[in-house]
Design a protein around this motif. Structure first.
Motif, short mmCIF file in Angstrom:
data_model
loop_
_atom_site.label_atom_id
_atom_site.label_comp_id
_atom_site.label_asym_id
_atom_site.label_seq_id
_atom_site.Cartn_x
_atom_site.Cartn_y
_atom_site.Cartn_z
N TYR A 40 5.82 -0.87 -6.55
CA TYR A 40 4.62 -0.04 -6.36
C TYR A 40 4.73 1.26 -7.16
O TYR A 40 3.79 1.64 -7.88
CB TYR A 40 4.43 0.27 -4.87
N THR A 58 -0.56 -1.94 -8.18
CA THR A 58 -0.46 -0.92 -9.23
C THR A 58 0.02 -1.53 -10.54
O THR A 58 0.56 -2.63 -10.57
CB THR A 58 0.49 0.21 -8.80
N GLY A 59 -0.17 -0.78 -11.62
CA GLY A 59 0.29 -1.24 -12.93
C GLY A 59 -0.85 -1.62 -13.84
O GLY A 59 -2.00 -1.79 -13.41
N ASN A 60 -0.55 -1.79 -15.13
CA ASN A 60 -1.56 -2.09 -16.13
C ASN A 60 -0.91 -2.74 -17.35
O ASN A 60 0.33 -2.73 -17.49
CB ASN A 60 -2.29 -0.80 -16.53
N ILE A 100 5.37 11.79 -9.16
CA ILE A 100 5.10 10.84 -8.09
C ILE A 100 5.92 11.17 -6.85
O ILE A 100 5.40 11.19 -5.73
CB ILE A 100 5.40 9.41 -8.58
N THR A 103 0.84 -1.20 0.00
CA THR A 103 0.00 0.00 0.00
C THR A 103 0.88 1.25 0.00
O THR A 103 2.05 1.21 0.39
CB THR A 103 -0.91 0.04 1.24
N LEU A 104 0.28 2.35 -0.39
CA LEU A 104 0.99 3.62 -0.36
C LEU A 104 1.41 3.99 1.05
O LEU A 104 2.49 4.57 1.26
CB LEU A 104 0.11 4.73 -0.95
N ASN A 113 1.61 -6.62 -5.46
CA ASN A 113 1.52 -5.22 -5.86
C ASN A 113 0.22 -4.93 -6.61
O ASN A 113 -0.11 -5.62 -7.57
CB ASN A 113 2.70 -4.86 -6.76
N ASP A 133 0.54 3.57 -14.43
CA ASP A 133 -0.86 3.97 -14.38
C ASP A 133 -1.04 5.44 -14.76
O ASP A 133 -1.98 5.79 -15.51
CB ASP A 133 -1.43 3.72 -12.98
N GLY A 182 4.72 0.67 -10.96
CA GLY A 182 3.36 0.45 -11.43
C GLY A 182 2.54 1.72 -11.43
O GLY A 182 1.73 1.96 -12.34
N LEU A 183 2.74 2.56 -10.42
CA LEU A 183 2.03 3.83 -10.35
C LEU A 183 2.42 4.73 -11.52
O LEU A 183 1.57 5.40 -12.12
CB LEU A 183 2.32 4.51 -9.02
N ASP A 220 -0.28 -8.25 -11.21
CA ASP A 220 -0.12 -8.43 -9.76
C ASP A 220 1.30 -8.92 -9.44
O ASP A 220 1.49 -9.97 -8.82
CB ASP A 220 -1.14 -9.41 -9.20
#
Length: 289
Positions: free
Chosen positions: A250, A213-215, A280, A9-10, A211, A257, A253-254, A198
């Motif tokens: 994290y 985040t990410g796509n 970021i 998590t953040l 994790n 995104d 991935g952010l 993931d």
């Protein structure tokens, strides 16, 4: 199967980036050594180096073939370079002695030279080491070298590299991601970052971090090189391997995104991700004030 599976998590990431000391100098934030690049693969070295520089490291040293030095130097001007004609043991040893963290493999090529280089680094490295890309491909044929190493090691395989490391096929890796990563991490006492949907981190003690985040737009050449450079930067700044891996995946991935939101998943690139990284870190600084 691991008994400890947790989500990154953040809130876990923010404390890893405390406010900078007003009296700090570049030595306060570590020296990362990147051993990467080959003729035809200069981009991998450039992306890893720029990711390292933009992730807060005090100094990024790039050990690379002299054939690609003229390409790299204008792209990543903040790095220092040790261009070599051949990877002689003394040059490697001297570079290792200067480093607070090391990353090896991005764009090196899966050659006998890379294998010899990997063996020397594993034998002599006394600081945290990230092994990626062709470093992993060479390691897969010499997995016992991990047992000869005394430094903390982070492996960052994609499913194909993981299959080679484990001696199985890709479908097996994808169907049993947690168990194969846990087995590798606990057997060889390394931290495993198994990339993909993931992305998960398997720790030597059996713990698993997943994790969120990410796509799919990040499934493109150079994305892993960026992650490698980021993790190396965090290690050089003193983060323990698990924390460096968590922060790396994290925030990587952010960045993917944010890049997809701005440019689309189709047009997401590591270069675009590099462009949003400063935003970021600015947000992290704001939240930590």
């Amino acid at each position: 199967m691991s008994d400890s599976i947790d989500l990154i998590t953040l809130e876990q990431i923010l404390p890893l980036f405390p406010a900078r000391d007003p009296l700090a100098n570049k030595g306060s934030y570590g020296r990362a050594l990147l051993i990467c690049g080959s003729y035809g693969m200069a981009g991998a070295a450039a992306i890893a180096a720029e990711g390292c520089v933009k992730s807060g490291v005090g100094l990024c040293e790039v050990l690379c073939p002299e054939s690609i030095y003229p390409i790299l130097a204008p792209i990543v001007r903040e790095a220092v370079y040790t261009p070599v004609h051949a990877y002689d043991p003394k040059t490697i040893g001297d570079a290792l002695s200067r480093a607070d963290a090391v990353a090896l493999g991005c764009g090196l090529g899966a050659t006998a030279q890379t294998a010899g280089l990997l063996q020397q680094v594993l034998e002599q490295c006394n600081v945290p080491l990230v092994i990626d890309a062709d470093g992993l491909n060479c390691l897969s044929a010499n997995i016992e070298w991990l047992q000869q190493s005394s430094c903390p090691v982070i492996l960052t395989p994609h499913p194909g590299e993981m299959a080679r490391l484990c001696g199985c096929d890709i479908p097996t890796v994808q169907q049993h991601r947690i168990s194969v990563a846990t087995q590798l991490a606990t057997c060889y006492h390394v931290t495993v970052v198994l990339k993909g949907h993931d992305t998960l981190i398997a720790c030597p003690n059996g713990a698993i971090w997943v994790n969120p985040t990410g796509n799919p737009g990040m499934a493109t050449g150079g994305s892993g090189d960026l992650l490698c450079g980021m993790i190396a930067a965090f290690l050089a700044q003193g983060m323990p391997p698990t924390d460096a891996a968590k922060a790396g995946v994290y925030l990587h991935g952010l960045a993917g995104d944010l890049c997809a939101a701005e440019y689309s998943q189709i047009s997401t690139t590591p270069t675009g991700m590099l462009q949003v990284l400063p935003r970021i870190f600015r947000e992290i600084e704001n939240k930590n004030q």
